[in-house]
Design an enzyme around this catalytic site. Structure first.
Site, PDB file in Angstrom:
ATOM      1  N   SER A 121       0.840  -1.204   0.000  1.00 41.41           N
ATOM      2  CA  SER A 121       0.000   0.000   0.000  1.00 41.41           C
ATOM      3  C   SER A 121       0.871   1.250   0.000  1.00 41.41           C
ATOM      4  O   SER A 121       0.346   2.356  -0.053  1.00 41.41           O
ATOM      5  CB  SER A 121      -0.924  -0.001   1.213  1.00 41.41           C
ATOM      6  N   ASN A 131      -4.452   5.763  -0.762  1.00 46.86           N
ATOM      7  CA  ASN A 131      -3.903   6.151   0.538  1.00 46.86           C
ATOM      8  C   ASN A 131      -3.421   7.598   0.583  1.00 46.86           C
ATOM      9  O   ASN A 131      -3.342   8.191   1.655  1.00 46.86           O
ATOM     10  CB  ASN A 131      -2.789   5.188   0.945  1.00 46.86           C
ATOM     11  N   HIS A 150      -3.288  -3.611  -5.768  1.00 41.05           N
ATOM     12  CA  HIS A 150      -3.636  -3.185  -4.413  1.00 41.05           C
ATOM     13  C   HIS A 150      -5.113  -3.461  -4.140  1.00 41.05           C
ATOM     14  O   HIS A 150      -5.987  -2.786  -4.700  1.00 41.05           O
ATOM     15  CB  HIS A 150      -3.304  -1.692  -4.260  1.00 41.05           C
TER      16      HIS A 150
HETATM   17  N1  CAA Z   1     -16.315 -12.225   4.059  1.00 44.60           N
HETATM   18  C1  CAA Z   1     -17.645 -12.396   4.136  1.00 44.60           C
HETATM   19  N2  CAA Z   1     -18.449 -11.599   4.869  1.00 44.60           N
HETATM   20  C2  CAA Z   1     -17.845 -10.575   5.534  1.00 44.60           C
HETATM   21  C3  CAA Z   1     -16.458 -10.329   5.483  1.00 44.60           C
HETATM   22  C4  CAA Z   1     -15.692 -11.209   4.719  1.00 44.60           C
HETATM   23  N3  CAA Z   1     -14.374 -11.083   4.612  1.00 44.60           N
HETATM   24  N4  CAA Z   1     -16.176  -9.246   6.239  1.00 44.60           N
HETATM   25  C5  CAA Z   1     -17.333  -8.816   6.750  1.00 44.60           C
HETATM   26  N5  CAA Z   1     -18.338  -9.612   6.317  1.00 44.60           N
HETATM   27  C6  CAA Z   1     -19.735  -9.559   6.633  1.00 44.60           C
HETATM   28  C7  CAA Z   1     -19.975  -9.125   8.059  1.00 44.60           C
HETATM   29  O1  CAA Z   1     -19.742 -10.192   8.942  1.00 44.60           O
HETATM   30  C8  CAA Z   1     -21.423  -8.707   7.995  1.00 44.60           C
HETATM   31  O2  CAA Z   1     -22.244  -9.851   8.138  1.00 44.60           O
HETATM   32  P1  CAA Z   1     -23.610  -9.793   8.982  1.00 44.60           P
HETATM   33  O3  CAA Z   1     -24.493  -8.880   8.195  1.00 44.60           O
HETATM   34  O4  CAA Z   1     -24.094 -11.199   8.968  1.00 44.60           O
HETATM   35  O5  CAA Z   1     -23.246  -9.290  10.341  1.00 44.60           O
HETATM   36  C9  CAA Z   1     -21.553  -8.204   6.557  1.00 44.60           C
HETATM   37  O6  CAA Z   1     -20.378  -8.616   5.863  1.00 44.60           O
HETATM   38  C10 CAA Z   1     -21.616  -6.769   6.358  1.00 44.60           C
HETATM   39  O7  CAA Z   1     -21.468  -6.143   7.544  1.00 44.60           O
HETATM   40  P2  CAA Z   1     -22.220  -4.811   7.833  1.00 44.60           P
HETATM   41  O8  CAA Z   1     -23.645  -5.017   8.015  1.00 44.60           O
HETATM   42  O9  CAA Z   1     -21.413  -4.145   8.891  1.00 44.60           O
HETATM   43  O10 CAA Z   1     -22.164  -4.178   6.423  1.00 44.60           O
HETATM   44  P3  CAA Z   1     -21.615  -2.950   5.824  1.00 44.60           P
HETATM   45  O11 CAA Z   1     -22.574  -2.688   4.770  1.00 44.60           O
HETATM   46  O12 CAA Z   1     -21.287  -1.914   6.817  1.00 44.60           O
HETATM   47  O13 CAA Z   1     -20.255  -3.423   5.160  1.00 44.60           O
HETATM   48  C11 CAA Z   1     -17.939  -3.006   5.171  1.00 44.60           C
HETATM   49  C12 CAA Z   1     -19.095  -3.699   5.869  1.00 44.60           C
HETATM   50  C13 CAA Z   1     -17.880  -3.443   3.691  1.00 44.60           C
HETATM   51  C14 CAA Z   1     -16.654  -3.422   5.843  1.00 44.60           C
HETATM   52  C15 CAA Z   1     -18.204  -1.460   5.234  1.00 44.60           C
HETATM   53  O14 CAA Z   1     -18.318  -1.099   6.573  1.00 44.60           O
HETATM   54  C16 CAA Z   1     -17.146  -0.662   4.593  1.00 44.60           C
HETATM   55  O15 CAA Z   1     -17.151  -0.475   3.392  1.00 44.60           O
HETATM   56  N6  CAA Z   1     -16.176  -0.143   5.378  1.00 44.60           N
HETATM   57  C17 CAA Z   1     -15.067   0.600   4.869  1.00 44.60           C
HETATM   58  C18 CAA Z   1     -14.035  -0.368   4.425  1.00 44.60           C
HETATM   59  C19 CAA Z   1     -12.878   0.323   3.795  1.00 44.60           C
HETATM   60  O16 CAA Z   1     -12.813   1.521   3.615  1.00 44.60           O
HETATM   61  N7  CAA Z   1     -11.889  -0.500   3.406  1.00 44.60           N
HETATM   62  C20 CAA Z   1     -10.694  -0.012   2.811  1.00 44.60           C
HETATM   63  C21 CAA Z   1      -9.650   0.155   3.840  1.00 44.60           C
HETATM   64  S1  CAA Z   1      -8.168   0.779   3.132  1.00 44.60           S
HETATM   65  C22 CAA Z   1      -7.391  -0.591   2.579  1.00 44.60           C
HETATM   66  O17 CAA Z   1      -7.806  -1.701   2.716  1.00 44.60           O
HETATM   67  C23 CAA Z   1      -6.150  -0.388   1.828  1.00 44.60           C
HETATM   68  C24 CAA Z   1      -4.969   0.142   2.502  1.00 44.60           C
HETATM   69  O18 CAA Z   1      -3.949   0.198   1.835  1.00 44.60           O
HETATM   70  C25 CAA Z   1      -4.903   0.586   3.877  1.00 44.60           C
END
Ligand code: CAA
Length: 284
Positions: free
Chosen positions: A121, A192, A142
């Site tokens: 990243s 990022n 990424h």
């Molecule tokens: N596989 C399957 N299911 C999964 C999972 C996975 N790996 N991870 C989470 N879930 C499930 C959860 O357990 C949850 O299930 P339940 O409904 O049964 O509880 C479901 O997915 C969704 O959960 P939410 O109801 O909380 O749903 P949401 O609509 O809020 O989605 C999320 C969750 C997609 C994580 C959302 O909160 C989101 O988009 N968050 C931001 C994530 C983000 O910005 N990621 C990027 C980070 S930066 C990066 O990764 C790169 C870097 O270089 C740093």
């Protein structure tokens, strides 16, 4: 060249997510990690995630079953059928020397034309590429956490990356059900470079007492329609990972606007790394 077999190195959060989507896309997917316990844990997590997707009707049960059959964990690199491997996706920890030493163990084993991709990243793709025997076939791929749910793959072209490699990786990302978007190799790429200053500013706002952590998160969730507030997201990514990326942005772009918030440093010193350590900006 259609890629039919992939080797994913590193079985932490990102590596296991990448392995899951590769296996689901029908690729024979080798997963390797120096830590055998971690690989076992990764396999259990992948099965749990596939089960959840089936339960929710997002994945047919037979596709989940063939994904499981496509996954092959390997304790040693000698267990791999190298002539078939079309791509290695490296997802180990963010350390230049460790990544290069790994590439040197695999690049001579790979067939001609096979691609070496890094999920880094923050480390320069151009610099990593230059340390391998195939700079033209080296690329940044990424992914975003949680990989099975997030649709984007940022495709980062190093100075030496050739067009065929970019096209092959874009096709592979689509096969994995992802949307590839291209960018050039600059510190933090796009994601990022834009995300980390926001997280950093949220940490400054907390440090300066503008509001407490839950309020900062709720303001950004409700006011800007983010799925997670910036401090919750920092905990999700890892406070140490955020600090590391900010340090790279600060050093490599030389702009004081990227200076890491002292609170991030203090939290890392205290071991408050976010979800993975049970405490970050919030308690888990
Ligand atoms: N596989 C399957 N299911 C999964 C999972 C996975 N790996 N991870 C989470 N879930 C499930 C959860 O357990 C949850 O299930 P339940 O409904 O049964 O509880 C479901 O997915 C969704 O959960 P939410 O109801 O909380 O749903 P949401 O609509 O809020 O989605 C999320 C969750 C997609 C994580 C959302 O909160 C989101 O988009 N968050 C931001 C994530 C983000 O910005 N990621 C990027 C980070 S930066 C990066 O990764 C790169 C870097 O270089 C740093």
């Amino acid at each position: 060249m259609k890629i039919e077999s992939a080797l994913i190195i590193g079985s932490g959060t990102m590596g296991r997510g990448i392995a899951q989507v590769a296996a689901t896309a029908g690729l024979v997917t080798y997963v390797h990690d120096v830590n055998a316990e971690q690989v076992k844990k990764a396999l259990a997590e992948i099965e749990k995630s596939l089960g959840k997707l089936v339960e929710k009707g997002k994945l047919p049960a037979d596709t989940a079953a063939s994904a499981k059959a496509n996954l092959k964990t390997v304790g040693s690199l000698d267990e791999i059928n190298w002539p078939k491997v079309g791509i290695v996706i490296e997802a180990i920890y963010e350390n230049f020397d460790a990544k290069v030493s790994l590439y040197k163990q695999v690049h001579d084993k790979l067939p001609a034309g096979a691609i070496l991709a890094s999920n880094t990243s923050s480390i320069s793709i151009t610099k990593l590429a230059a340390a391998t025997n195939r700079p033209a076939q080296f690329i940044g791929m990424h992914f975003f956490n949680p990989v099975p749910l997030m649709t984007l793959v940022e495709v980062i072209r190093g100075l030496q990356t050739d067009d065929a490699t970019v096209s092959a990786v874009e096709a592979l990302a689509k096969q994995m059900g992802k949307n590839p978007l291209r960018c050039h190799d600059m510190p933090g790429f796009v994601s990022n470079r834009v995300l980390m200053p926001m997280i950093n500013e949220a940490a400054f706002a907390l440090m300066e007492g503008v509001a407490d952590a839950p309020t900062i998160d709720e303001i950004m969730k409700q006011g800007c329609n983010f799925p997670m507030g910036p401090l919750t997201l920092a905990d999700f990514i890892g406070v140490d990972v955020c600090l590391n990326i900010l340090e790279v942005l600060h050093k490599d772009l030389g702009d004081p606007k990227f200076r890491p918030c002292p609170l991030l440093r203090k939290m890392v010193d205290a071991g408050w790394l976010g979800r993975k350590s049970g405490r970050g900006f919030h308690q888990y």
